[in-house]
Design an enzyme around this catalytic site. Structure first.
Site, short mmCIF file in Angstrom:
data_model
loop_
_atom_site.label_atom_id
_atom_site.label_comp_id
_atom_site.label_asym_id
_atom_site.label_seq_id
_atom_site.Cartn_x
_atom_site.Cartn_y
_atom_site.Cartn_z
N ASP A 155 0.72 -1.16 0.14
CA ASP A 155 -0.14 -0.08 -0.08
C ASP A 155 0.86 1.20 0.11
OD1 ASP A 155 -2.09 2.04 0.36
OD2 ASP A 155 -2.64 1.03 2.33
N GLY A 163 3.77 1.24 1.30
CA GLY A 163 5.22 0.85 1.08
C GLY A 163 5.91 0.62 2.33
N THR A 190 5.71 -0.93 5.04
CA THR A 190 5.60 -2.29 5.70
C THR A 190 6.84 -3.08 5.01
OG1 THR A 190 3.28 -2.39 6.14
CG2 THR A 190 4.44 -4.41 6.39
N LEU A 191 6.76 -2.97 3.64
CA LEU A 191 7.79 -3.94 2.93
C LEU A 191 9.16 -3.12 3.15
CD1 LEU A 191 8.11 -6.15 1.40
CD2 LEU A 191 7.60 -4.91 -0.73
N ASP A 222 -7.55 -9.02 4.52
CA ASP A 222 -8.99 -9.04 5.41
C ASP A 222 -9.47 -7.38 5.65
OD1 ASP A 222 -6.71 -7.99 7.15
OD2 ASP A 222 -7.97 -7.90 8.70
N ARG A 248 -11.01 -13.10 4.96
CA ARG A 248 -9.69 -13.38 4.55
C ARG A 248 -9.86 -14.53 3.45
NH1 ARG A 248 -5.26 -11.23 7.13
NH2 ARG A 248 -5.73 -10.47 9.19
P1 IMP Z 1 1.73 -0.32 3.78
O1 IMP Z 1 2.67 -0.37 4.90
O2 IMP Z 1 0.90 1.13 3.90
O3 IMP Z 1 2.33 -0.56 2.40
O4 IMP Z 1 0.74 -1.53 4.19
C1 IMP Z 1 0.82 -2.64 3.77
C2 IMP Z 1 -0.07 -3.55 4.82
O5 IMP Z 1 -1.42 -2.89 4.97
C3 IMP Z 1 -0.53 -4.80 4.27
O6 IMP Z 1 0.12 -5.96 4.52
C4 IMP Z 1 -1.93 -5.21 4.72
O7 IMP Z 1 -1.87 -5.68 5.94
C5 IMP Z 1 -2.66 -3.63 5.01
N1 IMP Z 1 -3.37 -3.30 3.77
C6 IMP Z 1 -3.01 -2.28 3.17
N2 IMP Z 1 -4.04 -2.01 2.17
C7 IMP Z 1 -4.96 -3.18 2.44
C8 IMP Z 1 -6.13 -3.56 1.86
O8 IMP Z 1 -6.82 -2.98 0.83
N3 IMP Z 1 -7.00 -4.75 2.01
C9 IMP Z 1 -6.33 -5.19 3.20
N4 IMP Z 1 -5.10 -4.89 3.77
C10 IMP Z 1 -4.40 -3.83 3.35
#
Ligand code: IMP
Ligand code: MG
Length: 188
Positions: free
Chosen positions: A114, A116, A118-119, A170, A176
């Site tokens: 989303d 980025g 987290t990655l 989820d 899920r």
């Molecule tokens: P980021 O750190 O914003 O890239 O978020 C990544 C994490 O957000 C993912 O591993 C999901 O757990 C959660 N996430 C973001 N968008 C969605 C979505 O549309 N549906 C479900 N989980 C989401």
């Protein structure tokens, strides 16, 4: 009392979801990704797939079973979102990998990228274990939402900025286990 957080609420009814990526399209793409990964790692040895809990558990199960090369499975768990769809702020490590990944080729398997964050955090965390290499695989990515640039080496689909559920993803722990990816409108 923890139990209150684990109440099983019914999934959002399928009539209230719109199919974004069908089961057949997911399965076809997972097969393509598995073929590519099998080719790329054919002669490298010691491939460790690190699935990101909870969301990647179904994708990891399907992808890993289609690989034609030796691999081992590890899990890592992080938390960046609360019960709904709002970010709770910084990424937090909930569970690190258990096996020794030093000197191994690691492929991080994520459900969705989303913003980025987290990655990006996960790559740093895995790198701190001294692997031989780190690459990334994600089933879906919301390209328009990127706040940090993170390379996704193996990507299933780019999707629009909508909240999606199913195939491991989820909404407040619901939906899920749908076999497809659907769009849902958050109510919080
Ligand atoms: P980021 O750190 O914003 O890239 O978020 C990544 C994490 O957000 C993912 O591993 C999901 O757990 C959660 N996430 C973001 N968008 C969605 C979505 O549309 N549906 C479900 N989980 C989401
Ligand atoms: Mg996730």
């Amino acid at each position: 009392m923890l139990a209150a957080d684990l109440l099983c609420e019914a999934d959002v009814a399928q009539e209230d979801l719109k199919v974004l990526i069908s089961e057949a399209d997911i399965q076809a793409r997972v097969a393509e990704l598995a073929e590519q990964i099998s080719k790329d790692y054919e002669n490298s040895g010691d491939l460790v797939l690190v699935g990101v809990l909870k969301g990647a558990f179904i994708f990891l199960a399907d992808l890993s079973r289609q690989l034609t090369i030796p691999r081992v499975i590890e899990f890592i768990a992080v938390s960046s979102y609360g019960k709904g769809s709002r970010s709770s702020g910084a990424v937090r490590l909930v569970m690190d990998v258990r096996g020794n990944i030093e000197g191994k080729h690691v492929l991080i398997v994520e459900d969705i990228v989303d913003t980025g964050h987290t990655l990006e955090y996960l790559i740093g965390m895995i790198n701190s274990h001294g692997p031989a290499s780190v690459k990334t695989c994600a089933l879906v990515r919301k390209a328009d939402r990127a706040e940090v640039h993170v390379d996704v080496d193996y990507l299933g689909f780019d999707i629009p900025d909508e909240w999606v559920v199913g195939y491991g993803l989820d909404y407040a722990e619901k939906n899920r286990t749908l076999p497809y990816i659907g769009i849902i409108r958050p109510t919080d």
